[in-house]
Design a protein around this motif. Structure first.
Motif, PDB file in Angstrom:
ATOM      1  N   SER A 163      11.942  47.856  13.778  1.00  0.00           N
ATOM      2  CA  SER A 163      12.050  46.532  13.160  1.00  0.00           C
ATOM      3  C   SER A 163      10.759  45.742  13.302  1.00  0.00           C
ATOM      4  N   VAL A 164      10.129  45.831  14.476  1.00  0.00           N
ATOM      5  CA  VAL A 164       8.866  45.091  14.694  1.00  0.00           C
ATOM      6  C   VAL A 164       7.769  45.642  13.792  1.00  0.00           C
ATOM      7  N   ILE A 165       7.663  46.977  13.673  1.00  0.00           N
ATOM      8  CA  ILE A 165       6.609  47.587  12.837  1.00  0.00           C
ATOM      9  C   ILE A 165       6.814  47.212  11.369  1.00  0.00           C
ATOM     10  N   GLN A 166       8.053  47.293  10.887  1.00  0.00           N
ATOM     11  CA  GLN A 166       8.323  46.974   9.488  1.00  0.00           C
ATOM     12  C   GLN A 166       8.094  45.488   9.199  1.00  0.00           C
ATOM     13  N   ALA A 167       8.502  44.626  10.125  1.00  0.00           N
ATOM     14  CA  ALA A 167       8.326  43.183   9.913  1.00  0.00           C
ATOM     15  C   ALA A 167       6.853  42.801   9.906  1.00  0.00           C
ATOM     16  N   GLN A 168       6.048  43.426  10.777  1.00  0.00           N
ATOM     17  CA  GLN A 168       4.614  43.117  10.820  1.00  0.00           C
ATOM     18  C   GLN A 168       3.903  43.610   9.562  1.00  0.00           C
ATOM     19  N   ALA A 169       4.341  44.790   9.040  1.00  0.00           N
ATOM     20  CA  ALA A 169       3.737  45.311   7.806  1.00  0.00           C
ATOM     21  C   ALA A 169       4.103  44.437   6.611  1.00  0.00           C
ATOM     22  N   ALA A 170       5.326  43.860   6.643  1.00  0.00           N
ATOM     23  CA  ALA A 170       5.757  43.029   5.519  1.00  0.00           C
ATOM     24  C   ALA A 170       5.092  41.656   5.535  1.00  0.00           C
ATOM     25  N   SER A 171       4.863  41.095   6.742  1.00  0.00           N
ATOM     26  CA  SER A 171       4.249  39.764   6.832  1.00  0.00           C
ATOM     27  C   SER A 171       3.160  39.779   7.902  1.00  0.00           C
ATOM     28  N   PRO A 172       1.935  40.143   7.535  1.00  0.00           N
ATOM     29  CA  PRO A 172       0.844  40.206   8.539  1.00  0.00           C
ATOM     30  C   PRO A 172       0.467  38.840   9.119  1.00  0.00           C
ATOM     31  N   THR A 173       0.839  37.755   8.457  1.00  0.00           N
ATOM     32  CA  THR A 173       0.494  36.423   8.980  1.00  0.00           C
ATOM     33  C   THR A 173       1.214  36.109  10.287  1.00  0.00           C
ATOM     34  N   PHE A 174       2.356  36.790  10.529  1.00  0.00           N
ATOM     35  CA  PHE A 174       3.115  36.573  11.769  1.00  0.00           C
ATOM     36  C   PHE A 174       2.777  37.623  12.838  1.00  0.00           C
ATOM     37  N   ARG A 199       4.429  55.134  18.743  1.00  0.00           N
ATOM     38  CA  ARG A 199       4.758  55.163  17.315  1.00  0.00           C
ATOM     39  C   ARG A 199       3.618  54.620  16.460  1.00  0.00           C
ATOM     40  N   LEU A 200       2.947  53.592  16.959  1.00  0.00           N
ATOM     41  CA  LEU A 200       1.820  53.036  16.205  1.00  0.00           C
ATOM     42  C   LEU A 200       0.663  54.032  16.120  1.00  0.00           C
ATOM     43  N   VAL A 201       0.413  54.755  17.208  1.00  0.00           N
ATOM     44  CA  VAL A 201      -0.667  55.754  17.198  1.00  0.00           C
ATOM     45  C   VAL A 201      -0.336  56.890  16.229  1.00  0.00           C
ATOM     46  N   ILE A 202       0.910  57.363  16.253  1.00  0.00           N
ATOM     47  CA  ILE A 202       1.322  58.446  15.342  1.00  0.00           C
ATOM     48  C   ILE A 202       1.223  57.981  13.879  1.00  0.00           C
ATOM     49  N   GLN A 203       1.611  56.721  13.633  1.00  0.00           N
ATOM     50  CA  GLN A 203       1.538  56.199  12.261  1.00  0.00           C
ATOM     51  C   GLN A 203       0.079  56.076  11.802  1.00  0.00           C
ATOM     52  N   PHE A 204      -0.795  55.666  12.717  1.00  0.00           N
ATOM     53  CA  PHE A 204      -2.209  55.553  12.370  1.00  0.00           C
ATOM     54  C   PHE A 204      -2.803  56.926  12.053  1.00  0.00           C
ATOM     55  N   PHE A 208      -4.350  58.029   8.514  1.00  0.00           N
ATOM     56  CA  PHE A 208      -5.756  58.426   8.455  1.00  0.00           C
ATOM     57  C   PHE A 208      -5.920  59.779   7.770  1.00  0.00           C
ATOM     58  N   LYS A 209      -4.995  60.715   8.047  1.00  0.00           N
ATOM     59  CA  LYS A 209      -5.066  62.033   7.409  1.00  0.00           C
ATOM     60  C   LYS A 209      -4.798  61.942   5.904  1.00  0.00           C
ATOM     61  N   ARG A 210      -3.888  61.062   5.526  1.00  0.00           N
ATOM     62  CA  ARG A 210      -3.541  60.909   4.104  1.00  0.00           C
ATOM     63  C   ARG A 210      -4.473  59.950   3.363  1.00  0.00           C
ATOM     64  N   ASN A 211      -5.409  59.343   4.088  1.00  0.00           N
ATOM     65  CA  ASN A 211      -6.324  58.356   3.539  1.00  0.00           C
ATOM     66  C   ASN A 211      -5.543  57.163   2.959  1.00  0.00           C
ATOM     67  N   ASP A 212      -4.530  56.748   3.715  1.00  0.00           N
ATOM     68  CA  ASP A 212      -3.687  55.624   3.291  1.00  0.00           C
ATOM     69  C   ASP A 212      -4.154  54.384   4.054  1.00  0.00           C
ATOM     70  N   LYS A 213      -4.907  53.540   3.377  1.00  0.00           N
ATOM     71  CA  LYS A 213      -5.503  52.379   4.049  1.00  0.00           C
ATOM     72  C   LYS A 213      -4.481  51.324   4.465  1.00  0.00           C
ATOM     73  N   PRO A 214      -3.459  51.016   3.645  1.00  0.00           N
ATOM     74  CA  PRO A 214      -2.483  49.993   4.099  1.00  0.00           C
ATOM     75  C   PRO A 214      -1.785  50.351   5.397  1.00  0.00           C
ATOM     76  N   ILE A 215      -1.455  51.645   5.599  1.00  0.00           N
ATOM     77  CA  ILE A 215      -0.797  52.053   6.858  1.00  0.00           C
ATOM     78  C   ILE A 215      -1.758  51.958   8.024  1.00  0.00           C
TER      79      ILE A 215
END
Length: 216
Positions: A163-174, A199-204, A208-215
Motif C-alpha cells: 500500500s505504501v509503495i503504490q500510494a507513493q507512486a500514485a502521489s509523489p508529492t506526499f 521490495r524497493l530494491v527488487i523493484q528498482f 533498471f533491467k527493463r529500462n523503465d524510468k517511472p519505476i
C-alpha cells in the motif's frame, strides 16, 4: 416449254396463296377466342402441373402396416446453471464484499480457526490498512500512525508495504509523509522496514533491467 413454265408459276402462286390463307384463318381463330376460354386454358394447365404433386399431405403418425410410430426422441439441451462465485475462494481483491455482508458472514461463522473465517479476517485487515494509507496527510499523520499500530500489521506487513509503495507512486508529492510513516513503523517493527526496503530494491532492479524510468 413456255407454257410449262407458266403453268408451274401459277401452281406455285396458288400454293403460296393457300398457305397465306391458312395462316390468316388460324390467326383469326386465335383472336376470336373469348377471355373466358383463355382462362379455362390456363386453369387446365395449372391442374396438369398440380397433379404431379400429391394433393393430400402424407400422414407421418402411422406406419404402412397400420401400427402407430414411436415418437422420435427429442434431443434435450442441458440447462447451464450460472456459476456461483464463492467470495471466500476468489483471489484477494477479486470480489468486492460489501461491509454489511462481510459482517454478516463473519457473524455466521463460529469456528475462528476455519479457512473461511481467516479469509474474511484477511479481507477486513486489507481494507483497513488501505483505508488508513489513503487518508494519511500532514495534518493527521499522528492519528493515522496510532490507528495503524492498533491493527495487526505484523500479519499484514506485506499489505502495508504494498500500500505504501503504490500510494507513493500514485502521489509523489506526499513522499515525505510516507517516509515519516515508515520511520515511525520501523522504530516499533524493524522487520516491516526491512521488508519494505527489500521490495524497493527488487523493484528498482526489475525496472533498471527493463529500462523503465517511472519505476526506477
Amino acid at each position: 416449254m413456255d407454257s410449262n413454265k407458266e403453268s408451274k408459276r401459277k401452281k406455285d402462286k396458288y400454293s403460296d396463296n393457300e398457305d397465306y390463307r391458312s395462316e390468316r384463318r388460324s390467326k383469326k381463330r386465335r383472336s376470336s377466342r373469348s377471355p373466358n376460354e383463355a382462362r379455362d386454358r390456363d386453369s387446365r394447365r395449372k391442374r396438369k402441373h398440380s397433379r404431379s404433386k400429391s394433393p393430400f399431405p402424407v400422414k407421418q403418425g402411422r406406419r404402412r402396416d397400420g401400427e402407430p410410430r414411436d415418437p422420435e426422441p427429442k434431443s434435450v439441451v442441458p440447462v447451464r446453471k450460472p456459476k456461483e462465485t464463492d467470495m471466500l475462494n476468489t483471489r484477494t481483491g477479486g470480489a468486492y464484499i460489501p461491509p454489511a455482508r462481510l459482517r454478516m458472514m463473519q457473524a455466521q461463522i463460529t469456528d475462528k480457526s476455519s479457512p473461511a473465517y481467516q479469509r474474511l479476517a484477511w479481507e477486513a485487515l486489507k481494507k483497513s490498512i488501505h483505508g488508513h494509507i489513503n487518508k494519511i496527510n500532514v495534518g493527521n499523520i499522528g492519528i493515522i500512525i496510532k490507528q495503524l499500530l492498533k491493527e495487526n500489521i505484523v500479519r499484514g506487513r506485506g499489505l502495508l508495504c504494498r500500500s505504501v509503495i503504490q500510494a507513493q507512486a500514485a502521489s509523489p508529492t506526499f513522499t515525505n509523509v510516507y517516509a515519516a510513516l515508515v520511520a515511525a513503523v520501523n522504530s516499533r517493527f524493524p522487520n516491516i522496514g526491512e521488508l519494505l526496503l527489500k521490495r524497493l530494491v527488487i523493484q528498482f532492479k526489475r525496472g533498471f533491467k527493463r529500462n523503465d524510468k517511472p519505476i526506477c
